[in-house]
Scaffold this motif. Structure first.
Motif, short mmCIF file in Angstrom:
data_model
loop_
_atom_site.label_atom_id
_atom_site.label_comp_id
_atom_site.label_asym_id
_atom_site.label_seq_id
_atom_site.Cartn_x
_atom_site.Cartn_y
_atom_site.Cartn_z
N ARG A 248 0.85 -1.20 0.00
CA ARG A 248 0.00 0.00 0.00
C ARG A 248 0.88 1.24 0.00
O ARG A 248 2.02 1.20 0.46
N ARG A 249 0.32 2.35 -0.45
CA ARG A 249 1.03 3.63 -0.43
C ARG A 249 0.68 4.39 0.83
O ARG A 249 -0.49 4.46 1.22
N LEU A 250 1.67 4.95 1.48
CA LEU A 250 1.44 5.79 2.65
C LEU A 250 0.92 7.15 2.21
O LEU A 250 1.45 7.74 1.27
N VAL A 251 -0.12 7.62 2.90
CA VAL A 251 -0.68 8.94 2.60
C VAL A 251 -0.90 9.70 3.90
O VAL A 251 -1.09 9.11 4.95
N ASP A 252 -0.85 11.03 3.79
CA ASP A 252 -1.23 11.87 4.93
C ASP A 252 -2.75 11.85 5.04
O ASP A 252 -3.44 11.88 4.03
N GLY A 253 -3.25 11.79 6.24
CA GLY A 253 -4.69 11.79 6.44
C GLY A 253 -5.31 10.42 6.18
O GLY A 253 -4.63 9.41 6.10
N ALA A 254 -6.62 10.44 6.02
CA ALA A 254 -7.36 9.20 5.82
C ALA A 254 -7.17 8.69 4.39
O ALA A 254 -7.24 9.47 3.43
N PRO A 255 -6.96 7.39 4.23
CA PRO A 255 -6.83 6.83 2.89
C PRO A 255 -8.16 6.92 2.14
O PRO A 255 -9.22 6.76 2.73
N SER A 256 -8.08 7.19 0.85
CA SER A 256 -9.30 7.29 0.05
C SER A 256 -9.40 6.17 -0.99
O SER A 256 -10.43 5.99 -1.60
N LEU A 257 -8.32 5.41 -1.17
CA LEU A 257 -8.30 4.31 -2.12
C LEU A 257 -7.87 3.03 -1.41
O LEU A 257 -7.15 3.08 -0.41
N PRO A 258 -8.26 1.87 -1.94
CA PRO A 258 -7.90 0.61 -1.29
C PRO A 258 -6.40 0.36 -1.19
O PRO A 258 -5.95 -0.35 -0.30
N ASP A 259 -5.63 0.95 -2.10
CA ASP A 259 -4.18 0.71 -2.07
C ASP A 259 -3.44 1.78 -1.26
O ASP A 259 -2.23 1.89 -1.35
#
Length: 102
Positions: free
Chosen positions: A42-53
């Protein structure tokens, strides 16, 4: 991705005014983020994830990154001789195991 160098240095017990290894430490942070992304697929993102990956930088993910950075900072070579090593119970793998996609 928001992981402050000052926070990592505190975790490593490096004096905040010592900037001699900031580049090295920052490199370990980037490598640890990459490792987490590869491990969890999975890709790390700031905040809440919006996509399954995607995966948010939650407290457990941050701790896994801190543990990886600390390990690489303390063990700068690929091989250590003359010591007995063991994996830390409830370490990085445990912090990330439920996030791994199958």
């Amino acid at each position: 991705m928001a992981i402050e160098l000052a926070t990592i240095k505190e975790h490593l017990r490096v004096h905040p005014d010592d900037i001699s290894e900031d580049g090295l430490i920052q490199g370990y942070v980037e490598a640890a983020k990459s490792h987490v992304e590869q491990h969890c697929d999975r890709r790390l993102v700031d905040g809440a994830p919006s996509l399954p990956d995607e995966m948010g930088l939650t407290a457990d993910v941050r701790q896994a990154i801190f543990l990886l950075v600390a390990h690489w900072y303390a063990n700068r070579e690929a091989v250590v001789t003359g010591t007995i090593n063991s994996q830390v119970q409830l370490g990085v793998e445990r912090l990330l195991w439920y996030r791994k996609r199958f």
